[in-house]
Design an enzyme around this catalytic site. Structure first.
Site, mmCIF file in Angstrom:
data_model
loop_
_atom_site.group_PDB
_atom_site.id
_atom_site.type_symbol
_atom_site.label_atom_id
_atom_site.label_comp_id
_atom_site.label_asym_id
_atom_site.label_seq_id
_atom_site.Cartn_x
_atom_site.Cartn_y
_atom_site.Cartn_z
ATOM 1 C CB CYS A 154 -87.776 9.046 16.268
ATOM 2 S SG CYS A 154 -88.506 7.553 17.006
ATOM 3 C CD GLN A 167 -89.694 12.724 16.066
ATOM 4 O OE1 GLN A 167 -88.527 12.417 16.338
ATOM 5 N NE2 GLN A 167 -90.728 11.957 16.393
#
Length: 375
Positions: free
Chosen positions: A182, A176
């Protein structure tokens, strides 16, 4: 996303970030889903070939003795002497935590190892902002609750252990970057796995599509400033009517204008379902018969430093969930039941990008918020 196991180590600065990038920071037996796996190998190869990302790979550090070692191996640089001093202090704190944690592991008080990795210089605020991102507003929770579907779980017995990676139902581990996204990775991972179970074809889906296009109003999807996987399922099903393939909408570690093209969709939903809170037996049945599930956990500094084993830092049972992850399987080791969890911190972190949590104890709140798509 990235071709994690094939691409060489990249060293680059992620544009638009103050402190963010690397190199500047720079046989299922009688299981009812067996028919979906006949062409798994070719499907995985096809998915991997479509992985796209502009985010540099996380360097793999080894035997870091001091901050100089850390800088040399990570390739990180800072904006000023004061900025470097701040992060050197954070590094020193991390190294102390790692050493104390590994002493506990050596004497049997902990069941997981820690390591000084490429995230070791992150301050607590940077860790939360860059490597977590679970946020759910009351509006998002209400929207998700109103959209829940009822799903019948196949009645056949489930095995004592199961791992979707072994059957081709999981894409390579992604990263990420410095974006609190997330929630988007947990969402796409669940859709990828359930689509594979249904069709035998494993798509690689775009987190950037969700970061760019997910609306704040009603859904609480705020790009790199956080979101909630259940609200993302709702958005994909009710508004966007699909989610883009990753190759057509690559990840850039930043929020941009929405560029969703329905003709490039890689999957569609018919809603989503949720596991009753704290019901880990239901989690086990869904994982073994339907596919991976998106869940929330409480991510701590010690998880940032995780290097292997069954993560048993009791501090994660305090507070509340702040991080979205994907449960892809379960098993047991030395009498300890565990969940197999796919993270979004690259494959140089943890157990090749995964970690394991105790199963049956709602550890780190793993069973409080688990959901999965209906495909």
């Amino acid at each position: 996303m990235k071709l994690l196991l094939v691409l060489p180590l990249l060293v680059a600065v992620v544009s638009g970030q103050r402190f963010g990038g690397f190199g500047g920071f720079g046989g299922l037996g009688n299981n009812p889903v067996a028919g979906a796996f006949q062409n798994a190998a070719s499907n995985i190869q096809g998915a991997v070939s479509n992985i796209a990302s502009t985010v540099p790979k996380v360097p793999l550090l080894s035997n870091v003795q001091n901050f100089g070692d850390f800088l040399a191996q990570s390739g990180k640089t800072y904006l000023s002497a004061a900025d470097q001093a701040l992060h050197e202090g954070a590094f020193a704190t991390t190294k102390n935590l790692v050493e104390a944690g590994n002493e506990a592991f050596a004497r049997g008080a902990a069941t997981f190892k820690q390591a000084v990795n490429a995230f070791a210089d992150l301050t607590h605020a940077e860790f939360l902002k860059q490597l977590t991102g679970l946020k759910r507003s009351p509006e998002a929770k209400a929207r998700a609750a109103a959209s829940l579907k009822e799903v019948s779980i196949p009645p056949s017995p489930v095995p004592d252990s199961f791992d979707w990676r072994e059957h081709g139902g999981v894409t390579p581990v992604k990263f990420q970057g410095t974006c609190g996204s997330c929630w988007a990775f947990a969402t796409t991972g669940a859709i990828e796995g359930h689509t594979f179970r249904k069709t035998g074809s494993l798509p690689n889906l775009s987190e950037q599509n969700l970061v760019d296009c997910g609306p704040v109003e009603d859904f609480g999807l705020n790009g790199c400033d956080g979101g909630f996987q259940e609200a993302a399922f709702c958005f994909i099903d009710e508004v966007q009517k699909g989610v883009s393939q990753a190759g057509a909408y690559p990840y850039i570690d930043n929020k941009d204008k929405c560029k969703y093209d329905g003709s490039q969709s890689g999957a569609h939903l018919e809603g989503f379902a949720a596991i009753p809170p704290k019901d880990e037996e239901q989690m086990k049945k869904v994982v073994a018969t339907l596919g991976p599930i998106a869940c929330s956990v409480n991510g701590l500094e010690s998880l940032k430093n995780y290097a292997g084993g069954i993560y048993n830092d009791n501090e994660c049972n305090q507070g509340e969930p702040n991080h979205s992850i994907l449960v892809v399987g379960y098993g047991s080791e030395n009498g300890q039941d565990y969940w197999i969890v796919k993270n979004s911190w690259d494959d140089t972190w943890g157990e090749a990008g995964y970690f394991r949590l105790p199963r049956g104890l709602n550890y780190c709140f793993i069973a409080d918020e688990c959901s999965y798509p209906v495909v």
